[in-house]
Design an enzyme around this catalytic site. Sequence first.
Site, mmCIF file in Angstrom:
data_model
loop_
_atom_site.group_PDB
_atom_site.id
_atom_site.type_symbol
_atom_site.label_atom_id
_atom_site.label_comp_id
_atom_site.label_asym_id
_atom_site.label_seq_id
_atom_site.Cartn_x
_atom_site.Cartn_y
_atom_site.Cartn_z
ATOM 1 N N LYS A 1 4.953 22.652 47.837
ATOM 2 C CA LYS A 1 4.742 24.095 47.594
ATOM 3 C C LYS A 1 3.830 24.303 46.399
ATOM 4 C CE LYS A 1 7.856 26.442 44.976
ATOM 5 N NZ LYS A 1 7.355 27.209 43.829
ATOM 6 N N ASN A 2 4.137 23.589 45.296
ATOM 7 C CA ASN A 2 3.407 23.866 44.060
ATOM 8 C C ASN A 2 1.981 23.330 44.085
ATOM 9 O OD1 ASN A 2 5.521 25.278 43.108
ATOM 10 N ND2 ASN A 2 6.274 23.719 41.689
ATOM 11 N N ARG B 1 5.199 34.802 40.941
ATOM 12 C CA ARG B 1 4.392 34.612 39.735
ATOM 13 C C ARG B 1 3.192 33.717 39.954
ATOM 14 N NH1 ARG B 1 6.477 35.608 35.101
ATOM 15 N NH2 ARG B 1 7.815 37.306 35.616
ATOM 16 N N CYS C 1 11.300 37.076 34.214
ATOM 17 C CA CYS C 1 11.545 36.006 35.189
ATOM 18 C C CYS C 1 12.910 35.381 34.937
ATOM 19 C CB CYS C 1 10.464 34.951 35.049
ATOM 20 S SG CYS C 1 10.736 33.487 36.042
ATOM 21 N N ARG D 1 7.472 33.641 30.946
ATOM 22 C CA ARG D 1 6.404 32.903 31.632
ATOM 23 C C ARG D 1 5.065 33.455 31.143
ATOM 24 N NH1 ARG D 1 8.361 30.786 36.584
ATOM 25 N NH2 ARG D 1 6.432 29.607 36.675
ATOM 26 N N PRO D 2 4.690 33.142 29.879
ATOM 27 C CA PRO D 2 3.438 33.707 29.349
ATOM 28 C C PRO D 2 2.209 33.134 30.056
ATOM 29 C CG PRO D 2 4.343 32.074 27.834
ATOM 30 C CD PRO D 2 5.335 32.218 28.950
ATOM 31 N N ASP E 1 11.909 21.085 37.286
ATOM 32 C CA ASP E 1 12.259 21.597 38.617
ATOM 33 C C ASP E 1 13.362 20.781 39.298
ATOM 34 O OD1 ASP E 1 10.393 23.547 38.249
ATOM 35 O OD2 ASP E 1 8.841 22.611 39.471
ATOM 36 N N ARG F 1 12.148 30.387 49.278
ATOM 37 C CA ARG F 1 10.844 30.391 48.597
ATOM 38 C C ARG F 1 10.272 28.979 48.499
ATOM 39 N NH1 ARG F 1 11.438 31.818 43.014
ATOM 40 N NH2 ARG F 1 9.356 30.997 43.136
HETATM 41 N N1 EPU Z 1 3.237 28.322 28.814
HETATM 42 C C1 EPU Z 1 2.730 29.028 27.759
HETATM 43 N N2 EPU Z 1 1.592 29.755 27.948
HETATM 44 C C2 EPU Z 1 0.932 29.765 29.125
HETATM 45 C C3 EPU Z 1 1.455 29.044 30.209
HETATM 46 C C4 EPU Z 1 2.610 28.318 30.019
HETATM 47 O O1 EPU Z 1 3.285 29.024 26.664
HETATM 48 O O2 EPU Z 1 -0.114 30.433 29.227
HETATM 49 C C5 EPU Z 1 4.479 27.536 28.637
HETATM 50 C C6 EPU Z 1 5.581 27.959 29.590
HETATM 51 O O3 EPU Z 1 6.332 29.035 29.081
HETATM 52 C C7 EPU Z 1 6.395 26.686 29.718
HETATM 53 C C8 EPU Z 1 5.330 25.607 29.639
HETATM 54 O O4 EPU Z 1 4.198 26.212 29.025
HETATM 55 O O5 EPU Z 1 7.240 26.559 28.612
HETATM 56 C C9 EPU Z 1 4.939 25.030 30.965
HETATM 57 O O6 EPU Z 1 4.650 26.083 31.905
HETATM 58 P P1 EPU Z 1 3.541 25.891 33.030
HETATM 59 O O7 EPU Z 1 2.404 26.813 32.760
HETATM 60 O O8 EPU Z 1 3.223 24.445 33.170
HETATM 61 O O9 EPU Z 1 4.293 26.424 34.326
HETATM 62 P P2 EPU Z 1 3.579 27.046 35.596
HETATM 63 O O10 EPU Z 1 2.284 26.372 35.786
HETATM 64 O O11 EPU Z 1 3.615 28.513 35.513
HETATM 65 C C10 EPU Z 1 4.474 25.334 37.356
HETATM 66 C C11 EPU Z 1 5.367 25.370 38.557
HETATM 67 C C12 EPU Z 1 6.803 25.571 38.141
HETATM 68 C C13 EPU Z 1 7.194 24.415 37.200
HETATM 69 C C14 EPU Z 1 6.236 24.391 36.007
HETATM 70 C C15 EPU Z 1 6.490 23.243 35.058
HETATM 71 C C16 EPU Z 1 3.986 26.308 40.310
HETATM 72 C C17 EPU Z 1 3.724 27.395 41.266
HETATM 73 N N3 EPU Z 1 4.971 26.467 39.444
HETATM 74 O O12 EPU Z 1 4.594 26.612 36.730
HETATM 75 O O13 EPU Z 1 7.578 25.474 39.324
HETATM 76 O O14 EPU Z 1 8.515 24.587 36.748
HETATM 77 O O15 EPU Z 1 4.875 24.280 36.482
HETATM 78 O O16 EPU Z 1 6.393 22.042 35.716
HETATM 79 O O17 EPU Z 1 3.332 25.284 40.350
HETATM 80 C C18 EPU Z 1 9.423 25.887 40.732
HETATM 81 O O18 EPU Z 1 8.787 25.342 41.646
HETATM 82 O O19 EPU Z 1 10.647 26.154 40.818
HETATM 83 C C19 EPU Z 1 8.726 26.224 39.486
HETATM 84 C C20 EPU Z 1 9.186 27.125 38.627
#
Ligand code: EPU
Length: 439
Positions: free
Chosen positions: A22-23, A104, A128, A133-134, A320, A412
């Site tokens: 999915k991701n 998101r 969230c 989720r910044p 995850d 999802r």
């Molecule tokens: N973060 C920031 N600023 C940003 C972006 C992220 O501070 O601009 C922080 C987040 O708050 C978190 C860390 O950085 O503490 C990592 O977040 P990341 O950006 O890597 O998460 P994401 O890319 O939004 C993806 C997956 C998530 C998974 C995370 C971490 C997708 C669609 N989502 O999210 O998957 O938990 O990486 O591996 O790829 C799930 O599938 O259940 C899920 C939540």
Amino acid sequence: MDSFLIHGGTRLKGKIEISGSKNSSLPLMAACLMTDEKTTLRGVPRLSDIDCMIRLLTELGCQIQRHDSSNSSTGGPPLDGPLDIQVTKEVNNEAPYKIVKEMRASICVLGPLLAKRRQAIVSMPGGCAIGDRPIDLHIRGLRKLGVEFRWEKGKIIGEYAGRLKGCRMYLGGAMGPTVLGTINVMCAAALAEGETVLVGAACEPEVIDCANLLNKMGARISGQGTPEIRIEGVDHLAGVEHRVIPDRIECGTFILAAAMTNGELELRNCNLDHLIAVHDMLEDIGIRIERENDTIFVSSNRRLNPIEVTTQPYPGFPTDLQAQLMGLVCLADGMSVITERIFPDRFLHVGELNRLGARIRKDSSTAVIQGVKELSGARVMASDLRASAALVLAGLVAKGKTIIDRVYHIDRGYEKIEQKLNAVGAHIERLEEKDIKDL
Ligand code: EPU
């Protein structure tokens, strides 16, 4: 809203085919915005998040066609066929609130839209269940390439004139690297002028998969899978065919399901290299995992050693799978400690697991789990995708009946989960709200 009724206590035995990730699929689909030609993605799972991305890409001017399902090689449910995506109109550049608030990951259209159309409007998603989720790192990286951002009525508007310009930048943040942020900036840099170097990039397999797709399309990306990614900008990208990597989180969830039920599962279409930290951790707990090409064999005699684990960016133990691992160690012989370093508030499953008889105490971003002999079925509530998966695992071993409400969360991210588990011996019924009242 559907619920699951699970009759616990059966041992899982048989074969399960793992779906495409999915991701990975979500950003790969978004990357298709960057070419005018048709792209075919194979192995995109049928999930509500994918349906949501299809709706979003359709609003953004894509024509999308799903082909027939292919039969599963395991005798389980047929998985989904290829997905064709082609941009036919480039008039609307906005990801609207009605879609972003549902998912998101809609944020992953930001980089591709900016790269190809010089403008992107994305509604801010709001709160969230798993914590803040910044998107500040996405914005910071894209700004460095030359995008100007402003906020208006809950929307973020990014635009620029001319062409984005490559540069060297640090993309890490206080919580480490960002997966979708790395992918967004990498996509934008793929069509920028000159070279971009992303230092502090995320190393997740999903980032590698996206870089590999872009390279097939004609991009010049190297270093994917390491913290330093180099992108030499090109003028245009072509349509291609690409197979999505296997879903490492679905695979890890089923490994844990085998371990929990004292079962024996053969999992097909896996890449165990993507689960190295999980593999080593589970061996320490006492689970046997063997591999033959892309098939893995899991067995357990359910004597589980307690563990200490901290979630980390790849290749560390993934956030995850934190909830599902917690479900497993609820039954370990002793006290386990799990610390969440990626999303420190991702603990909504703790209260629900305790309703099933677990003994978990949470202190800030750490949970201390005292193993118990057995869990006992009850009615519980799914709160987010991975927390729901942990409840399903717990329901499989709990004595008696477990009802999990709000399973739309699990739809999802897990393709046909009850069909896949029932095919290897589970008893899970999907019930509509009206049927639940009669129980
Ligand atoms: N973060 C920031 N600023 C940003 C972006 C992220 O501070 O601009 C922080 C987040 O708050 C978190 C860390 O950085 O503490 C990592 O977040 P990341 O950006 O890597 O998460 P994401 O890319 O939004 C993806 C997956 C998530 C998974 C995370 C971490 C997708 C669609 N989502 O999210 O998957 O938990 O990486 O591996 O790829 C799930 O599938 O259940 C899920 C939540």
